[in-house]
Enzyme design. Sequence first.
Site, PDB file in Angstrom:
ATOM      1  N   TYR A   1       0.831  -1.255  -0.175  1.00  0.00           N
ATOM      2  CA  TYR A   1      -0.704  -0.017  -0.225  1.00  0.00           C
ATOM      3  C   TYR A   1       0.831   1.008  -0.178  1.00  0.00           C
ATOM      4  CZ  TYR A   1      -4.802  -0.339   0.652  1.00  0.00           C
ATOM      5  OH  TYR A   1      -6.530  -0.566  -0.355  1.00  0.00           O
TER       6      TYR A   1
ATOM      7  N   GLU B   1      -0.392   4.829  -0.621  1.00  0.00           N
ATOM      8  CA  GLU B   1      -1.334   5.915  -1.493  1.00  0.00           C
ATOM      9  C   GLU B   1      -0.476   7.158  -0.528  1.00  0.00           C
ATOM     10  OE1 GLU B   1      -4.651   4.686   1.730  1.00  0.00           O
ATOM     11  OE2 GLU B   1      -5.867   4.625   0.385  1.00  0.00           O
TER      12      GLU B   1
ATOM     13  N   ASP C   1      -6.041  13.804 -25.307  1.00  0.00           N
ATOM     14  CA  ASP C   1      -6.102  12.282 -24.678  1.00  0.00           C
ATOM     15  C   ASP C   1      -4.995  11.941 -25.989  1.00  0.00           C
ATOM     16  OD1 ASP C   1      -6.791   9.877 -24.758  1.00  0.00           O
ATOM     17  OD2 ASP C   1      -8.513  10.370 -23.635  1.00  0.00           O
TER      18      ASP C   1
ATOM     19  N   THR D   1      -3.743   5.871 -21.838  1.00  0.00           N
ATOM     20  CA  THR D   1      -3.150   4.386 -21.532  1.00  0.00           C
ATOM     21  C   THR D   1      -1.406   4.147 -21.790  1.00  0.00           C
ATOM     22  OG1 THR D   1      -4.452   4.085 -23.851  1.00  0.00           O
ATOM     23  CG2 THR D   1      -5.599   3.483 -21.296  1.00  0.00           C
TER      24      THR D   1
ATOM     25  N   LYS E   1      -1.887   0.561 -25.586  1.00  0.00           N
ATOM     26  CA  LYS E   1      -2.378   0.814 -26.361  1.00  0.00           C
ATOM     27  C   LYS E   1      -0.965   1.032 -27.979  1.00  0.00           C
ATOM     28  CE  LYS E   1      -6.608   2.290 -26.010  1.00  0.00           C
ATOM     29  NZ  LYS E   1      -7.089   3.139 -24.456  1.00  0.00           N
TER      30      LYS E   1
HETATM   31  N1  DSN Z   1     -11.802   0.472 -25.227  1.00  0.00           N
HETATM   32  C1  DSN Z   1     -10.879   1.606 -25.503  1.00  0.00           C
HETATM   33  C2  DSN Z   1     -10.235   1.696 -27.595  1.00  0.00           C
HETATM   34  O1  DSN Z   1     -10.310   0.039 -27.808  1.00  0.00           O
HETATM   35  O2  DSN Z   1     -10.618   2.246 -27.863  1.00  0.00           O
HETATM   36  C3  DSN Z   1     -11.372   3.159 -25.761  1.00  0.00           C
HETATM   37  O3  DSN Z   1     -11.003   3.123 -24.144  1.00  0.00           O
END
Ligand code: DSN
Length: 430
Positions: free
Chosen positions: A51, A53, A197, A223, A226
């Site tokens: 943990y 935090e 984004d 994210t 990807k």
């Molecule tokens: N689920 C993602 C995508 O496939 O682009 C976006 O959050």
Amino acid sequence: MKKIKEYDLELYNCIEKELKRERNTLELIASENFTSTNVLNIVGSILTNKYAEGYPGQRYYGGCEAVDEVENIARYRLKKLFNAEYANVQPHSGSQANMAVYLTMLNPGDKVMGLDLAHGGHLTHGSKVNFSGQFYDFVSYGLEKKTGRVNFDNVLKIAREHKPKLIICGGSAYPRYIEFEKFREVADTVDSYLMADIAHPSGLIASGVHPSPWPFCHVATSTTHKTLRGPRGGIIIAGKDFENKWGVVAPKSGRVKMISELLDKSVMPGIQGGPLMHSIAGKAIAFKEALEPEFKIYCNNIVSNSKVLAEELKLKGYDLVSNGTDTHLVLIDLSNRDITGKLAEKKLEEAGITANKNMVPFDRKSPLVTSGIRIGTPAVTTRGMGSDEMRKIADLIDSVLSNIEDDKNISKVKSSVEELCSSFSLYSTI
Ligand code: DSN
């Protein structure tokens, strides 16, 4: 895995099934990728036990010396990767990264502007079924029908009319470069903050294959799983412009605080508790990998593969949103064929080709049916596939979509997919 097999055969079998699927099918979901075994191993490490935090040096728990180092390494590498002044590696996902930015820069009910979900935006860019559309007053801009691209005269017109406090650029199904500089011109005209984004193109941006959000955007979220090819998770970054020149008035105290302080507080304790230290370590490994020269080659290959796939599909008569791609993704518009995105996704999956149904601009069908199929090249490029394979993949997709009810043909395509996959090994050491 041997020990898991002995202890929990039920779960072991699920993982074996998924490994078999990943090995024997063509993964064309634009938002998916295959992490390195180093990432896999570190995400499965004992760091999950801790943990922590708070932030390095200021934790709510004792015993954080080692995990402080992990988080500092991750932050340092992330800043280096994106030439950023500020980095937060704690968001559990891209959605939470976005939520933290909104919490920092907006008050409930404030006006925000984002790309329409049906035109390639994202749930967190104002969808009514998402917190973003429920807590904030979102207005959408769409793509131009003729070009399938963002039309900045239109963006400016909507911005002037609604005066949003924040403008969001980027999305989840936009095949072209995000034109940060043009968005900034609009943002400056109406005195808005600009957030990018970059969840989809972040790997391409890190490697210089896609333009950078700096110095145009005040803050960016992403994210890590990807095109960046790390573990599942989120990040927030900000450039020099925002960190050095902009303060934000804290909603309660009225004191002007620097963005780094406010963003950190919005992530924790604002929307999250303990950070996932095993994931943060996985992110740090992925950032190290993305800083290697090979990553730039990989990203160039992602885009060249995507362009070959787009051109081949066009030659076969498919309509593509924006008539092509600058990035890792291609959006096929099936409106002029008698096939829905839902049916196309199902039949492609039966043939061993994984893609997802997706709305296209001005879609008349619901999000659960859609008129489009989104495909992307990050995962197949990780496997080492190149332009010859992209031509084969275009043939295979076309064969399924042109003979959609022919199950014999689908079996034939499935065999070809398996044969193709067998030449590009995946996780051979697992
Ligand atoms: N689920 C993602 C995508 O496939 O682009 C976006 O959050």
